[in-house]
Write a protein that holds these residues in place. Sequence first.
Motif, PDB file in Angstrom:
ATOM      1  N   LEU A  43       8.147  11.065  -5.815  1.00 54.12           N
ATOM      2  CA  LEU A  43       7.635   9.848  -6.422  1.00 54.12           C
ATOM      3  C   LEU A  43       8.683   8.743  -6.300  1.00 54.12           C
ATOM      4  O   LEU A  43       9.791   8.853  -6.849  1.00 54.12           O
ATOM      5  CB  LEU A  43       7.284  10.075  -7.895  1.00 54.12           C
ATOM      6  N   TRP A  44       8.354   7.708  -5.569  1.00 53.39           N
ATOM      7  CA  TRP A  44       9.269   6.590  -5.354  1.00 53.39           C
ATOM      8  C   TRP A  44       9.108   5.522  -6.421  1.00 53.39           C
ATOM      9  O   TRP A  44      10.083   4.903  -6.845  1.00 53.39           O
ATOM     10  CB  TRP A  44       9.014   6.002  -3.966  1.00 53.39           C
ATOM     11  N   ARG A  45       7.893   5.317  -6.874  1.00 53.07           N
ATOM     12  CA  ARG A  45       7.667   4.263  -7.863  1.00 53.07           C
ATOM     13  C   ARG A  45       6.377   4.539  -8.641  1.00 53.07           C
ATOM     14  O   ARG A  45       5.377   4.975  -8.088  1.00 53.07           O
ATOM     15  CB  ARG A  45       7.571   2.899  -7.184  1.00 53.07           C
ATOM     16  N   ARG A  46       6.449   4.268  -9.946  1.00 55.58           N
ATOM     17  CA  ARG A  46       5.261   4.275 -10.805  1.00 55.58           C
ATOM     18  C   ARG A  46       5.205   2.940 -11.521  1.00 55.58           C
ATOM     19  O   ARG A  46       6.208   2.493 -12.089  1.00 55.58           O
ATOM     20  CB  ARG A  46       5.303   5.408 -11.833  1.00 55.58           C
ATOM     21  N   ILE A  47       4.042   2.296 -11.461  1.00 51.42           N
ATOM     22  CA  ILE A  47       3.875   0.984 -12.076  1.00 51.42           C
ATOM     23  C   ILE A  47       2.713   1.068 -13.062  1.00 51.42           C
ATOM     24  O   ILE A  47       1.567   1.330 -12.674  1.00 51.42           O
ATOM     25  CB  ILE A  47       3.581  -0.102 -11.022  1.00 51.42           C
TER      26      ILE A  47
END
Length: 469
Positions: A43-47
Amino acid sequence: MRLRDLAAFLLVVISFAGVFDANRSAARAGAAEPARDDSRPRLWRRIALGDYGSTYARIGDLDGDGRPDVLFVQVYCTDGNENRAVLSCLTAIDLDGKILWQVGKPDISHIYFGGDFPVQIYDRDRDGYNEVIYIPDEKNVLTILDGRTGKVTKEVQLAGGHDSILFADFSATGYAQDTLIKDRYSSFWVYDKDFKLLWSKIDCNPGHYPMEYDFDGDGRDELLCGFALYGHDGKVRWNKDFPGHNDAVYVADMDGDGRPEIAIAASDGTPGPQTILLDADGNVLWRKQADHSQHALIGDFRPDLPGKEVCFIDRQMNHEPVRSELTLFTKSGEQLLTNRENIWYMAGEVIDHWTARPGENLIGLYSRGFAPPCLMDGHGREIATFPLPEAIKEKGGGPDGKDLYDDYYVQHMDFVGDDREEIFCCNHQAIYIWTNDAPVDKPVIPQRPKSPLPQPPRLRNNNFYPGRL
């Protein structure tokens, strides 16, 4: 560390709490572990999203900074009629979760729509910056917004249609500025760069996925719409009598002879020879049985074999519970793979550059009902799984009366700025972007250009039914 970078770092750290729960959900759903050393999803990014969130998103550089942005689209139907879609709210955000602009009033109940919707991100006027082109409702007024501000720059009253939008080059200008607008099941209209009506087809069978392609190499696109191929001037080149309508199409040269093949998923709701492969002249190479052929994909899924393969996804509506079947064929029609494991009301798309293997394509699977999205190789191995929280809404059609993973949308592109693509997943609560952490021989240091990021055909002609790289 800049404040913006620190915020992004903290957002990723916080997200792992949610991913822990998502991984537990994936384990309960029986998701397979990655089967290859060159695929290590991280997971690189969660927004996190606000009340503007939606299952439906378009991706493109809206503010001109050389990085992708995300446009969320909230849609609802009037009187429950899919021919009467209303785009009630558009919200543009960047990859830090900052709202760039918003048009309309958000309503979290407007997150589901059972078909395509007319909105695209594209630099149609060639000024170097992307616009948002959309049709809000059945009044058929095409509206163009400045991608940087969300301000209206143009409105055009159309002759008809508000189901989907496609850009093509029928005028041999070297740039796709002609515009096709279609309704859901009966007609379509083609306009030039000044929105002058060039030609139209009324009471035809346009299907769900029109596709532009220069079949004869004359510098002008032809149009595959429904079961017919049209020249740049609207004249019919050929028309096939297949059942129902065209649910999905994919065009690619499978054997390297310079002539494309055409894969069509046809469906009329009853079992029949609905998985179809044609040559460029419309000749049937083969047809095979299906319950409800829904998706067609062409790619080099088996690099160990010559040429490319074609993948069909069949929604087997006549089984209880309803499941889908994925099959992989050679150009000659030899069946290489059949898979019904963890597959329900499923969608698929061709994924490129997830690994560092040059030329290999993967099959991206989502809307699997009771399993999260994944990547499958041409041997049927699930080489990457992308855990998501379980669906909020339970429609009751899956195993044991539950649908675990129906509420999300999947796309793919290079978000990081290296040689590989990331997988973008979202529901109406959050965005999840997964990258591949497998080592590569020659790591590339990400360097994003400061000039606006161009919009490739797959993103400028985005569709509910995927059909191109």
